[in-house]
Design a protein around this motif. Structure first.
Motif, PDB file in Angstrom:
ATOM      1  N   ASN A 160      -0.867   1.137   3.183  1.00  0.00           N
ATOM      2  CA  ASN A 160       0.545   1.199   3.546  1.00  0.00           C
ATOM      3  C   ASN A 160       0.719   1.495   5.031  1.00  0.00           C
ATOM      4  O   ASN A 160      -0.247   1.594   5.782  1.00  0.00           O
ATOM      5  N   ALA A 161       1.955   1.689   5.465  1.00  0.00           N
ATOM      6  CA  ALA A 161       2.248   1.820   6.891  1.00  0.00           C
ATOM      7  C   ALA A 161       1.763   3.129   7.498  1.00  0.00           C
ATOM      8  O   ALA A 161       1.656   3.239   8.724  1.00  0.00           O
ATOM      9  N   GLY A 162       1.474   4.132   6.689  1.00  0.00           N
ATOM     10  CA  GLY A 162       0.901   5.371   7.210  1.00  0.00           C
ATOM     11  C   GLY A 162       1.878   6.244   7.975  1.00  0.00           C
ATOM     12  O   GLY A 162       1.468   7.070   8.793  1.00  0.00           O
ATOM     13  N   ASP A 213      -6.387 -13.773   1.522  1.00  0.00           N
ATOM     14  CA  ASP A 213      -7.395 -12.770   1.158  1.00  0.00           C
ATOM     15  C   ASP A 213      -7.464 -11.610   2.141  1.00  0.00           C
ATOM     16  O   ASP A 213      -8.224 -10.661   1.934  1.00  0.00           O
ATOM     17  N   THR A 214      -6.670 -11.661   3.217  1.00  0.00           N
ATOM     18  CA  THR A 214      -6.606 -10.534   4.152  1.00  0.00           C
ATOM     19  C   THR A 214      -5.326  -9.728   3.975  1.00  0.00           C
ATOM     20  O   THR A 214      -5.106  -8.753   4.695  1.00  0.00           O
ATOM     21  N   VAL A 215      -4.488 -10.150   3.037  1.00  0.00           N
ATOM     22  CA  VAL A 215      -3.215  -9.458   2.801  1.00  0.00           C
ATOM     23  C   VAL A 215      -3.417  -8.366   1.748  1.00  0.00           C
ATOM     24  O   VAL A 215      -3.928  -8.625   0.660  1.00  0.00           O
ATOM     25  N   TRP A 216      -3.022  -7.147   2.075  1.00  0.00           N
ATOM     26  CA  TRP A 216      -3.056  -6.035   1.122  1.00  0.00           C
ATOM     27  C   TRP A 216      -1.705  -5.947   0.432  1.00  0.00           C
ATOM     28  O   TRP A 216      -0.662  -6.217   1.031  1.00  0.00           O
ATOM     29  N   ARG A 217      -1.722  -5.594  -0.849  1.00  0.00           N
ATOM     30  CA  ARG A 217      -0.455  -5.331  -1.533  1.00  0.00           C
ATOM     31  C   ARG A 217      -0.630  -4.092  -2.408  1.00  0.00           C
ATOM     32  O   ARG A 217      -1.731  -3.759  -2.858  1.00  0.00           O
ATOM     33  N   GLY A 218       0.469  -3.401  -2.583  1.00  0.00           N
ATOM     34  CA  GLY A 218       0.453  -2.203  -3.405  1.00  0.00           C
ATOM     35  C   GLY A 218       1.813  -1.989  -4.027  1.00  0.00           C
ATOM     36  O   GLY A 218       2.823  -2.540  -3.573  1.00  0.00           O
ATOM     37  N   LEU A 219       1.840  -1.207  -5.096  1.00  0.00           N
ATOM     38  CA  LEU A 219       3.079  -0.948  -5.827  1.00  0.00           C
ATOM     39  C   LEU A 219       3.559   0.465  -5.545  1.00  0.00           C
ATOM     40  O   LEU A 219       2.853   1.436  -5.792  1.00  0.00           O
ATOM     41  N   ARG A 220       4.790   0.572  -5.016  1.00  0.00           N
ATOM     42  CA  ARG A 220       5.392   1.902  -4.844  1.00  0.00           C
ATOM     43  C   ARG A 220       6.167   2.243  -6.106  1.00  0.00           C
ATOM     44  O   ARG A 220       6.951   1.426  -6.589  1.00  0.00           O
TER      45      ARG A 220
END
Length: 424
Positions: free
Chosen positions: A48-50, A355-362
């Motif tokens: 994430n953006a940190g 394949d360089t894109v990160w994804r996550g669920l908030r």
């Protein structure tokens, strides 16, 4: 109901909330086991953006957000999207979001989010200061504030009001001209109408922080079980006596449910219907930027973020409410890419490979406030989830509060506003 020291506590979820809970519970003298359904270094806390944002005191549920969201949904590259589907939980969540998008709710929420955020920032400062003594590696802690950049008169008006709200709540905010924004970024051209500077905000490298924390916990004897999906919670009366993974039961004296967007599924095992939706976000890295930004920024109209991470920049954005769907929608990523050069015209950004894109669920609650507290009708189950886009920001405060709940009930702050059963 507090637990005695040296009890066995199982934490379900190895994201920032679960790991911070493990950190403070271990320091309180408990035996801790962390269960995660996937690799510990891959999840919503890793890419994430940190940003550590005491400035973010206005909840997502606020007046005007529904109308704005409806307009955004008509565009495939927009920063906000709700995936249409016939789902009772989604419809209930949407109705509760609508009910809480009021000025009164915002007014009630501001001191809650402010106090939780300020506690978390203080704890991050403590962790950073003791990093070498605790054998934690450097995780890029920087206190350079946050810029909210805007290009339109409408956004300028909205942000002036938000700055006023922040200042009245005790969070310092300054309205900057275009030149004053540029003065904060001497190495790169910024094309904006103006901005708001929140000098009390900070940032870190979230992946580095997670890796550091995992390494420290393991050295301290905390058990971390990766790729161990929890299939059931074994109950004895009003207590959970074991956490089941596959065919194995792990006995526990208490449980912390910190499963992020999957927490609602875990809560169902306790007959608790927890309104929660996964809000998918994406990020990608621009490597070795010669003339980079110094201050993290939110590009307001685009709802995208830029964070300096060493010599790199992490760009992130979007909120795609799609349950626990983890597929990558490159149209959303395209929306982030297209927005960057409108604000930083001299930073060339190409469309990243999928394949360089990160994804996550908030994990998003319908009122924009986290769930922190005991599960109703359970003597030894604490929930810590629903932090939306501020999980990394609120991680240490939540972990400390969880440890206080399960140890001695001497609390750093009142948790009434974060009650788990407030929508019952």
């Amino acid at each position: 109901m507090s637990q005695q020291a040296s009890t066995k506590i199982g934490i379900i979820g190895g994201g920032i909330i679960g790991l911070c809970s493990a950190y403070y519970l271990h320091k309180a003298g408990h035996q801790v086991t962390v269960f995660d359904q996937g690799p510990i270094a891959d999840g919503c806390s890793f890419g994430n953006a940190g940003m550590i944002v005491p400035s973010h005191i206005i909840p997502l549920a606020q007046p005007g957000m529904i109308a704005k969201g409806m307009r955004w949904m008509l565009k495939s590259t927009s920063p906000f999207y709700v995936k249409p589907r016939l789902n009772a939980d989604l419809m209930r969540w949407g109705w509760l979001f609508y009910q809480h998008s009021t000025p009164e709710h915002v007014e009630r929420s501001i001191p809650l989010l402010r106090d939780l955020s300020l506690l978390s920032k203080q704890l991050y400062q403590d962790i950073a200061a003791s990093a070498s003594a605790d054998d934690l590696i450097d995780f890029g802690w920087k206190e350079r504030g946050l810029l909210m950049l805007y290009k339109t008169p409408g956004a300028e008006h909205d942000m002036a009001e938000e700055a006023d709200v922040a200042n009245r709540a005790g969070i310092e905010a300054s309205i900057l001209t275009q030149q004053q924004v540029q003065d904060l970024e001497p190495d790169v051209r910024v094309s904006v109408r103006g901005g708001i500077h929140f000098p009390g905000d900070a940032h870190l490298n979230p992946g580095q922080f997670v890796r550091s924390l995992v390494g420290w916990l393991r050295k301290q004897g905390v058990t971390i079980l990766e790729n161990q999906a929890v299939t059931d919670l074994v109950k004895t009366g009003n207590r959970v006596s074991a956490v089941r993974t596959g065919q194995v039961d792990h006995s526990v004296d208490a449980v912390v449910i910190a499963g992020g967007a999957w927490s609602a599924e875990l809560a169902q095992k306790l007959n608790l219907r927890l309104p929660l939706q996964g809000g998918k976000g994406y990020s990608f890295m621009l490597k070795n930027v010669a003339n980079s930004i110094r201050v993290p920024a939110i590009m307001l109209e685009a709802r995208a973020t830029a964070t300096p991470v060493g010599s790199d920049i992490r760009f992130a954005g979007t909120l795609e409410v799609a349950g626990t769907d983890m597929t990558i929608n490159m149209n959303r990523v395209k929306g982030i890419v297209q927005s960057i050069n409108q604000y930083y015209p001299d930073i060339p950004v190409a469309m990243p490979a999928v394949d360089t894109v990160w994804r996550g669920l908030r994990p998003c609650s319908p009122d924009g406030l986290p769930y922190i507290g005991y599960a109703p009708h359970e003597e030894n189950v604490v929930l810590a989830t629903g932090h939306g886009m501020m999980g990394i920001s609120l991680g240490p405060a939540t972990g400390k509060l969880v440890a206080e709940l399960l140890t001695d009930n001497v609390m750093s702050m009142d948790l009434a506003g974060f009650k788990v059963d407030r929508f019952a």
